[in-house]
Motif scaffolding. Structure first.
Motif, PDB file in Angstrom:
ATOM      1  N   SER A   2      -8.523 103.607  57.168  1.00  0.00           N
ATOM      2  CA  SER A   2      -8.367 103.205  55.466  1.00  0.00           C
ATOM      3  C   SER A   2      -7.131 104.396  54.566  1.00  0.00           C
ATOM      4  O   SER A   2      -7.968 105.605  54.169  1.00  0.00           O
ATOM      5  CB  SER A   2      -8.982 101.758  54.792  1.00  0.00           C
ATOM      6  N   ALA A   3      -6.801 102.997  53.571  1.00  0.00           N
ATOM      7  CA  ALA A   3      -5.860 104.341  52.624  1.00  0.00           C
ATOM      8  C   ALA A   3      -7.066 104.273  51.192  1.00  0.00           C
ATOM      9  O   ALA A   3      -7.976 104.235  51.254  1.00  0.00           O
ATOM     10  CB  ALA A   3      -4.772 103.452  51.987  1.00  0.00           C
ATOM     11  N   ASP A 102      -3.412 107.862  49.378  1.00  0.00           N
ATOM     12  CA  ASP A 102      -2.863 107.502  50.054  1.00  0.00           C
ATOM     13  C   ASP A 102      -1.195 107.342  48.747  1.00  0.00           C
ATOM     14  O   ASP A 102      -0.651 106.113  49.264  1.00  0.00           O
ATOM     15  CB  ASP A 102      -2.824 106.039  51.011  1.00  0.00           C
TER      16      ASP A 102
END
Ligand code: FAD
Length: 405
Positions: A2-3, A102
């Motif tokens: 996940s970011a 990100d």
């Protein structure tokens, strides 16, 4: 995997961005880095109720500390981001740690514009941007007045209103020839000048501060024309400068703020900016503006959060702002720059009126004093770009509700 989104800055825009990210269902990691030791708090009360001693410090918080824990938002408070490496997608903190991202939001706000004159470092000379600034001012005021405020903008005037009501001898020094000259028309300035004078504030125009006299502690504010104003506390409120250094050093274009598009996106698709630090195109794309207001910080942070999530939405809000002085609520909508005509509805003598600014047969801005109705109607007229003549507006019989389609 996940970011991880990193938010640089711990103010209004940062608080809104993390909230919108979670509300939108983002379940990845969020880190908010703020260099003040507090969780994000509201600045408007600093020159109003907090300065008046009518609001406890905890009430300034935008969200309680528990919100960040519950929403799994990592807070790095009292920490500065020193460096942004866009190629490596990494920021470095002042303790040497690196955070990889990100997506990045720069919500670094602004800092008070400094007055570079002799004596400005004397004890008793202050700026007003943070809760720490106000706590220092309160300490300084404990020894009594007189107080001199440098600058008759919102901060100077709100501070003047609070302090004169607290019984201090208050003088406001302003370099131009009227209060709030940068944002309101002469008719509104004249009204505020009169209100402050009646309350006991001394307003001096054409006063260019050239230095502060004193021995360890400030004793007087000196002006270029030789005039001198005794004081024990001075507060300088001459505007802010956007915090753009990290962006600039990382090669992002900046010009009175970090340049963003209507999606709060910088030139780098992974880097967004919002709030006082961001410079964006206006609604018509005619020019760029950097707005310094809570509504802008909130709206632009929402826009930026959607951008981080890859669901871009454009900035659509009509700019607005408010200022509280005495029993007067000033609400401003739109940007009056370049207006051709001003029409006043209502009666300033009754402390309730609105100044409508027109250009090309349309309302482009309003300053509404104790008149929320005018504010709301004008905001709609501005957003809808409804054609309206000065004569129609000037006619007291005109029902503005009917103009708004
Ligand atoms: P900020 O609130 O300035 O927050 C930015 C934060 O990021 C700061 O804590 C800063 O120290 C931190 N930071 C900066 N660089 C870094 C870094 N490299 N690393 C980590 N942290 C960093 N607006 C209104 O609409 N109505 C009002 O009545 C009103 N009254 C005001 C009264 C006062 C006294 C002040 C100071 C402002 C007022 N404003 C008002 C303006 C409003 O508060 C601001 O527009 C708003 O706070 C902007 O939010 P922001 O998040 O962009 O910036």
């Amino acid at each position: 995997m996940s970011a991880h989104f990193v938010i640089v800055g711990g103010g209004q825009a940062a608080a809104q961005a993390v909230q919108t990210l979670r509300q939108s269902g983002f379940a990845g990691a969020i880190t908010l880095v703020g260099d003040e030791p507090h969780a994000p708090y509201q600045r408007p009360p600093l020159s109003k109720k907090y300065l008046a001693g009518e609001l406890a410090r905890e009430r300034l918080l935008i969200r309680p500390a528990s919100f960040y824990t519950e929403k799994s938002i990592r807070l790095e408070l009292g920490r500065r981001v020193e460096h942004l490496d866009r190629a490596a997608r990494r920021v470095t903190l002042d303790d040497g740690r690196a955070l990889e991202y990100d997506g990045l939001l720069l919500a670094t706000g602004g800092r008070p514009r400094r007055l570079r004159v002799p004596g400005v470092e004397l004890a008793g000379v202050h700026y007003l941007r943070t809760v720490a600034d106000v706590d220092a001012i309160q300490g300084s005021l404990a020894g009594g007045g007189p107080v001199v405020l440098v600058g008759a903008g919102y901060i100077g005037l709100e501070t003047a209103a609070v302090l004169v009501q607290r019984g201090f001898d208050v003088t406001v020094l302003e370099a131009t020839d009227r209060p709030m000259a940068r944002v309101v028309s002469p008719v509104v300035s004249a009204f505020y000048d009169e209100c402050h004078r009646r309350a006991g504030v001394k307003l001096v125009y054409g006063a260019t501060v050239s230095g502060f006299a004193g021995d360890g502690r400030v004793r007087a504010v000196e002006c270029a024309d030789g005039r001198s104003f005794p004081c024990r506390t001075a507060v300088i409120g001459i505007g802010i400068e956007p915090n753009v250094e990290i962006a600039q050093a990382a090669g992002l274009p900046c010009a009175d703020g970090i340049l963003v598009d209507r999606y709060a996106r910088t030139e780098d698709p992974l880097v967004f900016a919002a709030g006082d630090c961001a410079n964006q195109p206006d609604a018509h794309g005619e020019r760029r503006v950097r707005l310094e207001s809570v509504p802008n910080a909130i709206h632009q942070a929402k826009v930026a959060a959607h951008g981080l999530l890859g669901e871009p939405v454009p900035y659509t809000e009509v700019p607005w702002f408010w200022s509280d002085q005495y029993d007067l609520k000033l609400q401003i909508a739109g940007l009056s720059t370049g207006y051709e005509e001003v029409v006043v509805r209502g009666d300033p003598a009754e402390r309730r009126f609105a100044a409508y600014y027109l250009r090309n047969g349309r309302v482009i801005a309003v300053d509404a004093v104790n008149s929320p109705r005018d504010f709301l109607l004008a905001k709609k007229l501005i957003a809808s770009e409804t054609p309206v003549s000065a004569a129609t507006l000037r006619d007291p019989a005109t029902d503005l509700d009917r103009l708004v389609t």
